[in-house]
Scaffold this motif. Structure first.
Motif, mmCIF file in Angstrom:
data_model
loop_
_atom_site.group_PDB
_atom_site.id
_atom_site.type_symbol
_atom_site.label_atom_id
_atom_site.label_comp_id
_atom_site.label_asym_id
_atom_site.label_seq_id
_atom_site.Cartn_x
_atom_site.Cartn_y
_atom_site.Cartn_z
ATOM 1 N N LEU A 1 0.736 -27.516 -2.911
ATOM 2 C CA LEU A 1 0.516 -26.072 -2.825
ATOM 3 C C LEU A 1 1.280 -25.451 -1.666
ATOM 4 O O LEU A 1 1.677 -24.281 -1.731
ATOM 5 C CB LEU A 1 -0.982 -25.782 -2.676
ATOM 6 N N GLY A 2 1.498 -26.218 -0.599
ATOM 7 C CA GLY A 2 2.235 -25.696 0.545
ATOM 8 C C GLY A 2 3.685 -25.397 0.243
ATOM 9 O O GLY A 2 4.356 -24.691 1.007
ATOM 10 N N ASN A 3 4.200 -25.933 -0.875
ATOM 11 C CA ASN A 3 5.603 -25.707 -1.251
ATOM 12 C C ASN A 3 5.730 -24.757 -2.436
ATOM 13 O O ASN A 3 6.798 -24.634 -3.014
ATOM 14 C CB ASN A 3 6.279 -27.053 -1.587
ATOM 15 N N ARG A 4 4.621 -24.074 -2.791
ATOM 16 C CA ARG A 4 4.647 -23.218 -3.979
ATOM 17 C C ARG A 4 4.109 -21.828 -3.675
ATOM 18 O O ARG A 4 3.192 -21.670 -2.859
ATOM 19 C CB ARG A 4 3.829 -23.850 -5.110
ATOM 20 N N VAL A 5 4.707 -20.836 -4.328
ATOM 21 C CA VAL A 5 4.226 -19.458 -4.248
ATOM 22 C C VAL A 5 4.293 -18.845 -5.643
ATOM 23 O O VAL A 5 5.007 -19.347 -6.523
ATOM 24 C CB VAL A 5 5.060 -18.595 -3.266
ATOM 25 N N LEU B 1 18.066 -16.064 -2.829
ATOM 26 C CA LEU B 1 17.138 -15.605 -1.798
ATOM 27 C C LEU B 1 16.196 -16.727 -1.392
ATOM 28 O O LEU B 1 15.935 -17.656 -2.156
ATOM 29 C CB LEU B 1 16.329 -14.414 -2.303
ATOM 30 N N HIS B 2 15.678 -16.631 -0.183
ATOM 31 C CA HIS B 2 14.728 -17.633 0.315
ATOM 32 C C HIS B 2 13.361 -16.981 0.468
ATOM 33 O O HIS B 2 13.235 -15.905 1.060
ATOM 34 C CB HIS B 2 15.175 -18.203 1.659
ATOM 35 N N VAL B 3 12.347 -17.632 -0.071
ATOM 36 C CA VAL B 3 10.982 -17.122 -0.016
ATOM 37 C C VAL B 3 10.181 -17.965 0.963
ATOM 38 O O VAL B 3 10.301 -19.197 0.979
ATOM 39 C CB VAL B 3 10.319 -17.172 -1.411
ATOM 40 N N VAL B 4 9.378 -17.304 1.778
ATOM 41 C CA VAL B 4 8.525 -18.023 2.718
ATOM 42 C C VAL B 4 7.079 -17.923 2.269
ATOM 43 O O VAL B 4 6.705 -17.010 1.530
ATOM 44 C CB VAL B 4 8.666 -17.464 4.152
ATOM 45 N N LYS B 5 6.286 -18.855 2.728
ATOM 46 C CA LYS B 5 4.865 -18.879 2.383
ATOM 47 C C LYS B 5 4.155 -17.732 3.102
ATOM 48 O O LYS B 5 4.241 -17.607 4.320
ATOM 49 C CB LYS B 5 4.272 -20.218 2.806
ATOM 50 N N PRO B 6 3.453 -16.854 2.345
ATOM 51 C CA PRO B 6 2.717 -15.767 3.000
ATOM 52 C C PRO B 6 1.643 -16.307 3.938
ATOM 53 O O PRO B 6 1.009 -17.327 3.646
ATOM 54 C CB PRO B 6 2.090 -15.001 1.830
ATOM 55 N N VAL B 7 1.465 -15.623 5.055
ATOM 56 C CA VAL B 7 0.435 -16.029 6.015
ATOM 57 C C VAL B 7 -0.904 -15.475 5.546
ATOM 58 O O VAL B 7 -1.056 -14.249 5.389
ATOM 59 C CB VAL B 7 0.754 -15.505 7.426
ATOM 60 N N PRO B 8 -1.902 -16.343 5.271
ATOM 61 C CA PRO B 8 -3.203 -15.840 4.798
ATOM 62 C C PRO B 8 -3.896 -15.015 5.868
ATOM 63 O O PRO B 8 -3.827 -15.328 7.053
ATOM 64 C CB PRO B 8 -3.985 -17.118 4.475
ATOM 65 N N VAL B 9 -4.567 -13.956 5.424
ATOM 66 C CA VAL B 9 -5.259 -13.065 6.344
ATOM 67 C C VAL B 9 -6.693 -13.558 6.543
ATOM 68 O O VAL B 9 -7.381 -13.836 5.573
ATOM 69 C CB VAL B 9 -5.263 -11.626 5.794
#
Length: 566
Positions: free
Chosen positions: A539-543, A558-566
């Motif tokens: 899951l850490g490598n998927r969005v 493009l490069h996508v980063v993992k969103p930071v959970p609030v």
């Protein structure tokens, strides 16, 4: 302890981890995938000198060696020893094994012969290599597989990444279902395929280290305490055996079409509607005319196989009209009044019922919940295998037979009880179903019902066939591969739970545009580090991305980063 292989030239692994537990497997996967991608590209360009150099580089790298040891110590055969009776159980043994994977002074041990029962009552011989030999095969397979994928026939589906029997079935449906499709089928069977492949042909044509391949083929077999020389064939049981089998039959489709085009011309060849669908050593050939299959195609196939030390089985190979039907991979393909229907074959149904009957008969003294636990995986697996075809009638028939087999099981347990007493004890209503073989069990401190899997309740869903030209090591196919995996994951409840977790972590927003995603907009499961570059399914490598955003990511790089959970 620090172990360094003098032959290692993997620049990415200049600092070797001090122990097995400290190995960075994400980095290892990326290193190997990067080299495999380069191998695939060199093969596509036909630069065989570069292919050979890259294969040598890969098989000497620390990353590939570590990955090979990881594979053989984590797969189903990790507890099965070879003739030396050695296993790599501990982290110390696994890490030390990496240094032993060297071509220098390597000599494989003979295989250990074991026999497993086949569905027809006969036995299938397997050759079990020693752990080191298994790891060496896994190592060289890492260098062979990208080349094999590049040169494979488009409609070869056995033992290849992301391909399965359902894809072969899907291709046959596409090619035979139309009114103007080919009407004649050559249903082929190769006699003793794995036992008769010509060693000289393999050594000359397989694009891998010839010295290593020759040693594997000539290593011999220990059968009932006797050393038997191996003069032909590849042993079933070796990690690299499926790849060698596929290489042996590669060209059956492309070379046949090329032969027909040279003889009849491109236009006429298209009108002949010839095509090949292969799964491992099982294949069928379609054609518009019976005479074409008898007088032209079958002789060509026999000559093609003869060069490889193989021949068709005269008893099992036949030519049939589609209206009479043929069996392939456990299914029956036949046209009824011009409509192609694919059903579970009678042979497959009979073998499955025999298996279920034996399980029930062997569990006379077991509790009902234990019997259900044993039967459910078997029933679910068989039903899901046939779920893309016309199987409702077969499911209902099998459920009827299963009911009476279970009733007999219950009566044998309680010979003096009435049928009504037995029904009330072992069957109960669940929802709209009245007669459900189910048991009351305690789950997490609460009473619950454990029911037998319902074959008749299995939904019929058509399988989406993979594209024949799909290449798992080509970055251009990454987006297609992700979409394909997501569609197939939809049938797996575990992945649905994972998507729900990702959706919650992203607060329902696309990881690229940060706008809302919903059922109407849809979403795609995107790997931050691509599969072809060694990215995992964690899951850490998927969005989750909008479909259009997903396309933009791949098209524009493009490069996508993992969103930071609030």
């Amino acid at each position: 302890m620090r172990v360094i292989d003098s032959n290692q030239i993997d620049s990415a692994s200049s600092s070797i981890p001090p122990a097995w537990a400290a190995i960075n497997w994400q980095r290892i996967q990326r290193n190997v995938r990067a080299m495999q991608t380069r191998l695939a590209k060199a093969t596509q360009e036909g630069d065989w000198r570069k292919v050979k150099a890259l294969q040598r580089w890969l098989t000497r790298s620390f990353s590939a060696k570590a990955l090979a040891v990881k594979r053989v110590t984590e797969n189903q055969g990790k507890r099965t020893a070879g003739v030396d009776r050695l296993l790599w159980d501990t982290p110390v043994q696994k890490y030390a094994a990496i240094a032993t994977l060297s071509k220098r002074r390597y000599r494989p041990l003979p295989l250990r012969r074991v026999y497993i029962p086949k569905a027809n009552g006969k036995e299938r011989p397997l050759g079990i290599p020693a752990m080191r030999d298994r790891a060496m095969q896994a190592l060289y397979l890492l260098a062979l597989d990208p080349v094999l994928e590049t040169v494979s026939d488009p409609n070869s589906y056995g033992f290849r990444r992301n391909r399965a029997t359902h894809d072969a079935m899907g291709q046959l449906f596409v090619s035979l279902s139309a009114a103007k499709s080919a009407q004649w089928i050559l249903d082929a069977d190769i006699e003793g395929f794995f036992d008769n492949i010509n060693h000289d042909w393999l050594i000359e044509h397989v694009r891998m280290d010839k010295t290593i391949l020759r040693k594997w083929l000539k290593s011999g077999v220990i059968d009932r305490s006797q050393l038997v020389a191996t003069t032909a064939g590849t042993p079933q049981g070796g990690i690299i055996s499926p790849a060698l089998a596929n290489w042996t039959l590669n060209g059956l489709e492309t070379e046949l079409i090329r032969h027909l085009e040279s003889k009849f011309g491109i236009t006429k060849t298209k009108n002949l509607k010839v095509g090949v669908v292969r799964y491992a050593d099982d294949f069928v050939v379609r054609g518009a005319e019976q005479e074409l299959l008898v007088n032209e195609i079958r002789p060509w196939i026999e000559a093609f196989l003869a060069k490889r030390g193989l021949q068709l089985s005269q008893a099992k190979t036949r030519i049939a009209h589609i209206d009479h039907g043929f069996d392939f991979l456990g299914w029956s393909f036949r046209k009824y009044n011009g409509k192609l229907l694919i059903k579970p074959s009678q042979k497959n149904v009979k073998a499955f019922y025999g298996k279920v009957r034996n399980v029930i008969g062997d569990q006379l003294g077991s509790k009902q919940e234990d019997l259900i636990r044993m039967l459910n995986p078997i029933l679910r697996g068989w039903a899901q295998y046939h779920s893309p075809v016309v199987a409702k009638q077969a499911f209902s028939r099998m459920e009827h037979l299963l009911f009476w087999r279970l009733m007999r099981w219950a009566k044998r347990r309680h010979p003096r009880k009435s049928a009504d007493w037995i029904r009330q004890k072992y069957w109960r209503p669940v929802g709209e179903r009245k007669w459900v073989f189910a048991a009351l069990v305690e789950i997490d401190g609460k009473k619950g019902v454990m029911e037998l899997y319902s074959l008749a309740g299995t939904p019929i869903e058509r399988h989406k066939k993979i594209k024949g030209e799909y290449h798992p090591y080509d970055p251009q196919w990454e987006e297609y591969g992700e979409a394909l995996r997501m569609e197939r994951m939809l049938k797996n409840m575990n992945y649905r739970k994972q998507w729900a977790k990702l959706y919650t972590e992203q607060r329902g927003l696309c990881a690229l545009c940060e706008y809302e995603m919903d059922i109407e907009s849809g979403w795609h499961d995107h790997h931050i580090v691509y599969h072809v570059k060694g990215g995992s399914d964690a899951l850490g490598n998927r969005v989750l991305l909008h479909p259009n955003c997903h396309h933009q990511v791949h098209t524009l790089g493009l490069h996508v980063v993992k969103p930071v959970p609030v």
